[in-house]
Design a protein around this motif. Structure first.
Motif, mmCIF file in Angstrom:
data_model
loop_
_atom_site.group_PDB
_atom_site.id
_atom_site.type_symbol
_atom_site.label_atom_id
_atom_site.label_comp_id
_atom_site.label_asym_id
_atom_site.label_seq_id
_atom_site.Cartn_x
_atom_site.Cartn_y
_atom_site.Cartn_z
ATOM 1 N N ILE A 172 -10.659 4.938 18.748
ATOM 2 C CA ILE A 172 -11.740 5.041 17.429
ATOM 3 C C ILE A 172 -11.760 6.538 17.702
ATOM 4 O O ILE A 172 -11.653 6.951 16.948
ATOM 5 C CB ILE A 172 -12.125 4.074 17.531
ATOM 6 N N SER A 173 -12.347 6.499 19.052
ATOM 7 C CA SER A 173 -12.159 7.837 19.159
ATOM 8 C C SER A 173 -11.544 8.916 19.050
ATOM 9 O O SER A 173 -11.410 10.734 18.845
ATOM 10 C CB SER A 173 -13.557 8.555 20.700
ATOM 11 N N ALA A 174 -10.206 8.289 19.921
ATOM 12 C CA ALA A 174 -9.402 9.473 19.824
ATOM 13 C C ALA A 174 -8.791 9.499 18.486
ATOM 14 O O ALA A 174 -7.571 10.446 18.338
ATOM 15 C CB ALA A 174 -7.966 9.017 20.424
ATOM 16 N N LEU A 175 -8.474 8.477 17.323
ATOM 17 C CA LEU A 175 -7.936 8.819 16.567
ATOM 18 C C LEU A 175 -8.903 9.741 15.404
ATOM 19 O O LEU A 175 -8.406 10.245 15.111
ATOM 20 C CB LEU A 175 -8.029 7.321 15.535
ATOM 21 N N PRO B 224 -15.306 13.279 7.847
ATOM 22 C CA PRO B 224 -16.592 13.839 7.527
ATOM 23 C C PRO B 224 -16.873 13.576 6.570
ATOM 24 O O PRO B 224 -16.155 13.174 5.273
ATOM 25 C CB PRO B 224 -16.291 15.217 7.876
ATOM 26 N N PRO B 225 -18.082 13.665 5.760
ATOM 27 C CA PRO B 225 -19.033 13.939 7.521
ATOM 28 C C PRO B 225 -19.915 13.247 7.969
ATOM 29 O O PRO B 225 -21.347 12.685 8.485
ATOM 30 C CB PRO B 225 -20.595 14.430 6.509
ATOM 31 N N ILE B 226 -19.556 11.283 8.365
ATOM 32 C CA ILE B 226 -19.626 10.552 8.859
ATOM 33 C C ILE B 226 -19.842 10.441 10.371
ATOM 34 O O ILE B 226 -18.898 11.067 10.671
ATOM 35 C CB ILE B 226 -19.259 9.013 8.278
ATOM 36 N N PRO B 227 -21.344 10.381 10.895
ATOM 37 C CA PRO B 227 -21.380 10.513 12.338
ATOM 38 C C PRO B 227 -20.359 9.304 13.408
ATOM 39 O O PRO B 227 -19.992 9.078 13.235
ATOM 40 C CB PRO B 227 -23.079 10.713 12.341
ATOM 41 N N GLU B 228 -19.606 10.261 14.025
ATOM 42 C CA GLU B 228 -18.854 9.506 14.823
ATOM 43 C C GLU B 228 -18.259 10.554 16.358
ATOM 44 O O GLU B 228 -18.245 11.476 16.692
ATOM 45 C CB GLU B 228 -17.560 8.912 14.182
ATOM 46 N N TRP B 229 -18.215 9.638 17.488
ATOM 47 C CA TRP B 229 -18.027 10.215 18.540
ATOM 48 C C TRP B 229 -16.738 11.724 19.027
ATOM 49 O O TRP B 229 -16.863 12.704 19.239
ATOM 50 C CB TRP B 229 -18.643 8.940 19.734
ATOM 51 N N GLY B 230 -16.181 10.792 18.737
ATOM 52 C CA GLY B 230 -14.518 11.470 18.736
ATOM 53 C C GLY B 230 -14.640 12.658 17.808
ATOM 54 O O GLY B 230 -14.341 13.881 18.150
ATOM 55 N N MET B 231 -14.850 12.744 16.707
ATOM 56 C CA MET B 231 -14.937 13.709 14.945
ATOM 57 C C MET B 231 -16.401 14.118 16.040
ATOM 58 O O MET B 231 -15.857 16.150 15.555
ATOM 59 C CB MET B 231 -15.649 13.130 13.906
ATOM 60 N N MET B 232 -16.952 14.799 16.703
ATOM 61 C CA MET B 232 -17.728 14.918 16.985
ATOM 62 C C MET B 232 -17.329 16.157 17.920
ATOM 63 O O MET B 232 -17.683 17.086 18.480
ATOM 64 C CB MET B 232 -18.859 14.937 17.937
ATOM 65 N N LEU B 233 -16.413 15.254 18.846
ATOM 66 C CA LEU B 233 -15.788 16.032 20.244
ATOM 67 C C LEU B 233 -14.985 17.172 19.475
ATOM 68 O O LEU B 233 -14.267 18.746 19.810
ATOM 69 C CB LEU B 233 -15.181 15.383 20.504
ATOM 70 N N ASN B 234 -13.997 17.037 18.332
ATOM 71 C CA ASN B 234 -13.335 17.025 17.468
ATOM 72 C C ASN B 234 -13.589 18.404 17.099
ATOM 73 O O ASN B 234 -13.544 19.654 17.806
ATOM 74 C CB ASN B 234 -12.197 16.724 16.096
ATOM 75 N N PRO C 157 -22.812 15.955 24.615
ATOM 76 C CA PRO C 157 -22.803 14.872 24.160
ATOM 77 C C PRO C 157 -22.830 14.090 23.455
ATOM 78 O O PRO C 157 -22.548 12.967 23.674
ATOM 79 C CB PRO C 157 -24.615 14.858 23.416
ATOM 80 N N ALA C 158 -21.895 14.202 23.118
ATOM 81 C CA ALA C 158 -21.080 13.103 22.842
ATOM 82 C C ALA C 158 -20.109 12.022 24.208
ATOM 83 O O ALA C 158 -19.303 11.476 23.896
ATOM 84 C CB ALA C 158 -20.103 13.486 21.306
ATOM 85 N N GLY C 159 -19.099 13.871 24.527
ATOM 86 C CA GLY C 159 -18.673 13.232 25.856
ATOM 87 C C GLY C 159 -19.206 12.328 26.976
ATOM 88 O O GLY C 159 -18.305 10.703 27.340
ATOM 89 N N ILE C 160 -20.324 12.415 27.163
ATOM 90 C CA ILE C 160 -21.244 12.000 27.781
ATOM 91 C C ILE C 160 -21.642 10.156 27.349
ATOM 92 O O ILE C 160 -21.147 9.478 28.063
ATOM 93 C CB ILE C 160 -22.888 12.393 28.544
ATOM 94 N N ALA C 161 -22.009 10.087 26.216
ATOM 95 C CA ALA C 161 -21.931 9.070 25.516
ATOM 96 C C ALA C 161 -20.917 8.395 25.396
ATOM 97 O O ALA C 161 -20.932 6.833 25.802
ATOM 98 C CB ALA C 161 -22.732 9.175 23.743
ATOM 99 N N ILE C 162 -19.441 8.702 24.505
ATOM 100 C CA ILE C 162 -18.017 8.289 25.443
ATOM 101 C C ILE C 162 -18.190 7.205 26.562
ATOM 102 O O ILE C 162 -17.590 6.033 27.288
ATOM 103 C CB ILE C 162 -17.407 8.810 24.914
ATOM 104 N N LEU C 163 -18.404 8.633 27.436
ATOM 105 C CA LEU C 163 -18.217 7.928 28.995
ATOM 106 C C LEU C 163 -19.024 6.465 29.422
ATOM 107 O O LEU C 163 -18.715 6.232 30.107
ATOM 108 C CB LEU C 163 -18.320 9.437 29.917
ATOM 109 N N VAL C 164 -20.002 6.804 29.259
ATOM 110 C CA VAL C 164 -21.813 5.585 29.527
ATOM 111 C C VAL C 164 -21.582 4.639 29.075
ATOM 112 O O VAL C 164 -21.537 3.381 29.529
ATOM 113 C CB VAL C 164 -22.976 6.545 29.321
#
Length: 282
Positions: free
Chosen positions: A209-212, A221-231, A246-253
């Motif tokens: 989901i994050s990759a897509l 946008p504007p819905i918050p999502e970690w993958g989109m935040m990285l984009n 923030p988004a990268g560490i959240a996904i990793l954890v």
């Protein structure tokens, strides 16, 4: 109870459970605990450093990163879990039907699975999203379609191992209904392995989901999502690289927690592995 006792003796499993519980609770309570709106923009406040008002700072549009991370739990983690539940439900039903009844029904289901499995899951997901169009709902559908086949085959193979057990044969001879045998004997037997597979694969769904979303095919946008935040952060990576943290560490954890928890569950549900692990620790 036995499973919980074994998990309590595994410190890593306890840490993962606590981490996931806290993150999921934060996502559910996001409207209450977030200090700012996750979608409200304020250009005059862009790239603010960490403070009481903005715990993680702000992005290029002046939005609170902490608020977006917490709301992102809903779209990234909770919806990934929902996707896995639906996938497991479909795979369990079809896998049990195929493995328990066999015959013509088994042949039809397995041939469909063979056709679906001939395509790499990532290619299939991209194709489905490309056909249906970008959007969170379409991403969920794509993940379910790509993964239910794998679960169907896995659960079928597990059911085949249990189908010829003596207690199953005795239940049949005793005149127990098919539904009773499945509910009382098969489901408890395969539940543990299904839980392990689901826990391990939840991380995979989160990454998908994050990759897509990172590619612009998932959450919009504007819905918050970690993958989109990285984009969004990659466009300013050279000038403000900390925006990706923030988004990268959240996904990793979260992904690491699900994977480690899945490994711990696998050990806890297998007494032989559990005993070996204790010997190694000693």
């Amino acid at each position: 109870m036995i499973l919980w006792k074994r998990l309590k003796s595994d410190k890593l499993a306890v840490v993962c459970i606590i981490i996931l519980f806290v993150i999921l609770l934060a996502g559910v309570l996001a409207p209450v605990i977030t200090p700012n709106s996750p979608i409200e923009t304020n250009i005059t406040q862009k790239f603010q450093s960490m403070s009481m008002k903005y715990p993680f700072g702000t992005d290029q549009l002046g939005r609170c990163l902490f608020s977006r991370i917490l709301y992102g739990v809903r779209t990234t983690v909770i919806l990934s879990i929902l996707t896995m539940i639906i996938t497991i439900l479909i795979g369990t039903i079809l896998g049990m039907i195929s493995g328990f009844f066999g015959g013509f029904v088994d042949e039809i289901i397995m041939r469909i699975c063979d056709i679906m499995l001939s395509f790499p899951s990532e290619v299939m997901i991209l194709s489905i999203v490309g056909i249906l169009g970008p959007g969170l709902f379409n991403v969920i559908i794509a993940n379910i379609i790509a993964k239910w086949v794998w679960y169907t085959r896995m659960i079928r193979s597990i059911v085949l191992q249990y189908r010829d057990k003596n207690y199953i044969k005795f239940a049949r001879v005793s005149g127990c209904s098919t539904w009773h045998i499945i509910k009382k004997h098969l489901v408890p037997g395969v539940a543990g392995e299904i839980i392990v597979l689901a826990t391990l694969d939840t991380g995979w769904v989160i990454l998908n989901i994050s990759a897509l979303s990172f590619l612009g095919l998932g959450v919009q946008p504007p819905i918050p999502e970690w993958g989109m935040m990285l984009n969004e952060a990659k466009n300013i990576m050279t000038t403000h690289p900390t925006q990706m943290l923030p988004a990268g560490i959240a996904i990793l954890v979260v992904v690491a927690a699900f994977n480690f928890l899945g490994d711990s569950l696998q050990v806890a549900l297998d007494p032989k592995k559990h005993g070996k692990l204790k010997e190694v620790i000693k």
